[in-house]
Design a protein around this motif. Structure first.
Motif, mmCIF file in Angstrom:
data_model
loop_
_atom_site.group_PDB
_atom_site.id
_atom_site.type_symbol
_atom_site.label_atom_id
_atom_site.label_comp_id
_atom_site.label_asym_id
_atom_site.label_seq_id
_atom_site.Cartn_x
_atom_site.Cartn_y
_atom_site.Cartn_z
ATOM 1 N N PHE A 119 -1.951 -18.193 -1.763
ATOM 2 C CA PHE A 119 -1.193 -16.951 -1.881
ATOM 3 C C PHE A 119 -1.405 -16.253 -3.204
ATOM 4 O O PHE A 119 -0.540 -15.568 -3.688
ATOM 5 C CB PHE A 119 0.311 -17.205 -1.710
ATOM 6 N N LEU A 120 -2.515 -16.457 -3.843
ATOM 7 C CA LEU A 120 -2.622 -15.850 -5.157
ATOM 8 C C LEU A 120 -3.764 -14.873 -5.271
ATOM 9 O O LEU A 120 -3.557 -13.686 -5.499
ATOM 10 C CB LEU A 120 -2.752 -16.938 -6.215
ATOM 11 N N HIS A 121 -5.001 -15.375 -5.087
ATOM 12 C CA HIS A 121 -6.135 -14.543 -5.455
ATOM 13 C C HIS A 121 -6.702 -13.697 -4.337
ATOM 14 O O HIS A 121 -7.504 -12.825 -4.582
ATOM 15 C CB HIS A 121 -7.244 -15.416 -6.038
ATOM 16 N N CYS A 122 -6.373 -14.030 -3.141
ATOM 17 C CA CYS A 122 -7.027 -13.328 -2.050
ATOM 18 C C CYS A 122 -6.175 -12.165 -1.575
ATOM 19 O O CYS A 122 -4.991 -12.320 -1.331
ATOM 20 C CB CYS A 122 -7.279 -14.306 -0.914
ATOM 21 N N HIS A 123 -6.771 -11.017 -1.454
ATOM 22 C CA HIS A 123 -6.017 -9.844 -1.026
ATOM 23 C C HIS A 123 -5.699 -9.900 0.472
ATOM 24 O O HIS A 123 -4.870 -9.161 0.938
ATOM 25 C CB HIS A 123 -6.844 -8.579 -1.247
ATOM 26 N N ILE A 124 -6.408 -10.748 1.184
ATOM 27 C CA ILE A 124 -6.348 -10.665 2.638
ATOM 28 C C ILE A 124 -4.927 -10.745 3.172
ATOM 29 O O ILE A 124 -4.462 -9.851 3.852
ATOM 30 C CB ILE A 124 -7.155 -11.808 3.290
ATOM 31 N N ILE A 125 -4.260 -11.823 2.814
ATOM 32 C CA ILE A 125 -2.926 -12.025 3.367
ATOM 33 C C ILE A 125 -2.063 -10.807 3.092
ATOM 34 O O ILE A 125 -1.410 -10.262 3.959
ATOM 35 C CB ILE A 125 -2.255 -13.256 2.731
ATOM 36 N N PHE A 126 -2.150 -10.365 1.855
ATOM 37 C CA PHE A 126 -1.235 -9.327 1.428
ATOM 38 C C PHE A 126 -1.586 -7.977 2.032
ATOM 39 O O PHE A 126 -0.718 -7.181 2.318
ATOM 40 C CB PHE A 126 -1.255 -9.242 -0.091
ATOM 41 N N VAL A 352 -5.163 0.868 -11.500
ATOM 42 C CA VAL A 352 -4.875 -0.477 -10.988
ATOM 43 C C VAL A 352 -3.409 -0.477 -10.573
ATOM 44 O O VAL A 352 -2.535 -0.179 -11.391
ATOM 45 C CB VAL A 352 -5.056 -1.540 -12.092
ATOM 46 N N LEU A 353 -3.171 -0.790 -9.321
ATOM 47 C CA LEU A 353 -1.793 -0.770 -8.818
ATOM 48 C C LEU A 353 -1.239 -2.180 -8.749
ATOM 49 O O LEU A 353 -1.888 -3.092 -8.227
ATOM 50 C CB LEU A 353 -1.762 -0.142 -7.412
ATOM 51 N N LEU A 354 -0.047 -2.335 -9.303
ATOM 52 C CA LEU A 354 0.634 -3.618 -9.198
ATOM 53 C C LEU A 354 2.014 -3.357 -8.603
ATOM 54 O O LEU A 354 2.777 -2.541 -9.135
ATOM 55 C CB LEU A 354 0.747 -4.242 -10.590
ATOM 56 N N GLU A 355 2.291 -4.018 -7.483
ATOM 57 C CA GLU A 355 3.594 -3.843 -6.842
ATOM 58 C C GLU A 355 4.502 -4.990 -7.260
ATOM 59 O O GLU A 355 4.114 -6.162 -7.167
ATOM 60 C CB GLU A 355 3.427 -3.777 -5.325
ATOM 61 N N PRO A 365 -1.452 -9.511 -5.328
ATOM 62 C CA PRO A 365 -2.384 -9.290 -6.450
ATOM 63 C C PRO A 365 -2.636 -7.809 -6.688
ATOM 64 O O PRO A 365 -2.475 -6.987 -5.785
ATOM 65 C CB PRO A 365 -3.663 -9.986 -5.974
ATOM 66 N N HIS A 366 -3.056 -7.504 -7.903
ATOM 67 C CA HIS A 366 -3.327 -6.106 -8.241
ATOM 68 C C HIS A 366 -4.436 -5.546 -7.356
ATOM 69 O O HIS A 366 -5.291 -6.291 -6.871
ATOM 70 C CB HIS A 366 -3.710 -5.971 -9.718
ATOM 71 N N VAL A 367 -4.395 -4.250 -7.162
ATOM 72 C CA VAL A 367 -5.409 -3.588 -6.329
ATOM 73 C C VAL A 367 -6.010 -2.437 -7.133
ATOM 74 O O VAL A 367 -5.284 -1.660 -7.753
ATOM 75 C CB VAL A 367 -4.752 -2.997 -5.048
ATOM 76 N N PHE A 368 -7.328 -2.354 -7.148
ATOM 77 C CA PHE A 368 -7.988 -1.186 -7.734
ATOM 78 C C PHE A 368 -7.937 -0.078 -6.692
ATOM 79 O O PHE A 368 -8.336 -0.286 -5.541
ATOM 80 C CB PHE A 368 -9.456 -1.490 -8.051
#
Ligand SMILES: O=C(O)[C@@H](COP(=O)(O)O)OP(=O)(O)O
Length: 393
Positions: A119-126, A352-355, A365-368
């Motif tokens: 649940f940390l580095h991968c954007h997929i789940i989120f 860079v977006l951080l929710e 995780p942050h998203v560009f």
């Protein structure tokens, strides 16, 4: 017969989420979202992992489990990453990871699908489990300024006050346009006291049509003080000291470059600059060289005492800063480890977006924001700045 996903859904629905989440604390080998057997050393069964990744219809109970696991996983990132790395090749194959290749550069040593379990580095789940976004209470936008004049020359700019290049001006404008198209409205913008970050903030606000928004500037958001390296060309340094050494100077967490002294050609320019007379720290106590750790140490009081309270008041914040001050803040907020932060570089002019949740913990995780392919190419370009130029060999 029920599919694994249906079976787990029925079980978790009949039992309720609360009891399944508590199992984590008992360290039972059962899936934390349902009662199925987990993959060895994992927290979820395969059906729930797949549901979480969008391979199957997400179960409301699984989603609610993931919501909590995400915030806990982020807080305990070190532990979570260890799990991530223990994913076996068979397990990975079963998750059909090709289809879920990450849109960003993941620092996991194995394929990124392994991150399904941490649940940390991968954007997929989120990104794929859309209800997660409803947890976001605050959206924080951070930005490395548009390209500066010395970015083009590949010289360490740091506390030297260079303006934006012609391309940098365009990047800042494009960034503003992009944020406008996404409907962002800001209430306060924070910048460093270096012109390139302030100029970027101006252009972004102008494109947004929000020029009235107050800008607050602090040296605590300045770029890292690169000490004796200021003004030097990265590729030439790589030729003389090796690419590895340059990478350590640029990206390590706690190695500071040699300090600047009075014989340095930019010492006077920086250390007699009037803007440093009005800082909340005596001029003599300002740094002469900084590691990323030092940057975080001087930035944190400003984050905690000034920026975070504004966010908690419900204000929409843009931070227009620098590559390393933004990396330091991301490291702090996302709990990125000292070793993983080495692999994070930020391109110029890309938001860079951080929710964040109500405690200012990231919920994903942050998203560009922007064209992911172009962003990856820009990140590679930043990384390559520290390599020997083929013609120099
Ligand atoms: O000081 C500089 O030259 C760069 C960072 O350099 P690297 O850490 O990428 O080498 O900072 P920025 O352009 O964000 O102000």
């Amino acid at each position: 017969m029920d599919s694994p996903g249906q079976a787990s859904r029925k079980r978790s629905q009949s039992r309720g989420y609360e009891s399944s989440y508590k199992k984590k604390k008992d360290k039972t080998p059962l899936c934390e979202a349902c009662d199925d057997k987990v993959l060895s050393g994992k927290r979820l069964c395969l059906a729930c992992l797949k549901a979480a990744a969008g391979h199957a219809e997400p179960d409301p109970d699984v989603l609610s489990y993931i919501r909590q696991a995400v915030s806990e996983g982020l807080r305990q990132s070190e532990r979570a990453k260890k799990r991530c790395r223990s994913f076996s090749p068979e397990e990975y194959a079963d998750l059909n990871s090709d289809e879920y290749a990450p849109p960003h550069k993941c620092s996991s040593p194995g394929p990124c699908a392994v991150a399904l379990s941490c649940f940390l580095h991968c954007h997929i789940i989120f990104q794929e489990v859309s209800p997660l976004s409803s947890m976001s209470k605050y959206k924080l936008v951070m930005l490395r300024h548009g390209e500066g004049a010395w970015n083009i020359e590949n010289r360490f700019c740091s506390w030297v006050d260079q303006k934006l290049s012609a391309d940098g001006l365009k990047e800042a404008e494009m960034c503003g346009k992009h944020l406008k198209s996404l409907g962002f409205e800001f209430d306060v913008v924070f910048t460093s006291i270096l012109s390139r970050s302030i100029q970027t903030a101006w252009l972004v606000l102008q494109e947004l049509g929000q020029e009235w928004v107050p800008i607050r500037s602090s040296w605590r958001l300045n770029e890292r003080h690169y000490g004796a390296l200021i003004g030097l060309n990265r590729a030439e340094l790589a030729l003389n000291h090796g690419e590895e050494q340059v990478k350590i100077w640029r990206r390590s967490y706690d190695v500071a470059p040699p300090p600047i002294d009075e014989t340095h050609p930019y010492y006077q320019v920086i250390h007699t600059d009037r803007r440093y007379s009005f800082c909340d720290t005596q001029k003599e106590k300002l740094p002469k060289s900084e590691s990323l750790k030092h940057v975080l140490e001087r930035l944190l009081p400003y984050w905690n005492d000034v920026i975070a309270p504004e966010i908690k008041k419900g204000k929409n914040i843009l931070i227009s800063a620098h590559g390393n001050s933004t990396r330091a803040l991301l490291k702090h907020l996302e709990g990125i480890s000292d070793t993983d932060i080495i692999n994070i570089s930020l391109p110029t002019g890309v938001p860079v977006l951080l929710e964040l949740d109500e405690h200012l913990h990231p919920i994903k995780p942050h998203v560009f924001l922007g064209d992911q392919e172009a962003i990856q190419a820009a990140i590679k370009k930043v990384e390559d700045q520290g390599k020997v130029k083929p013609s120099d060999n």
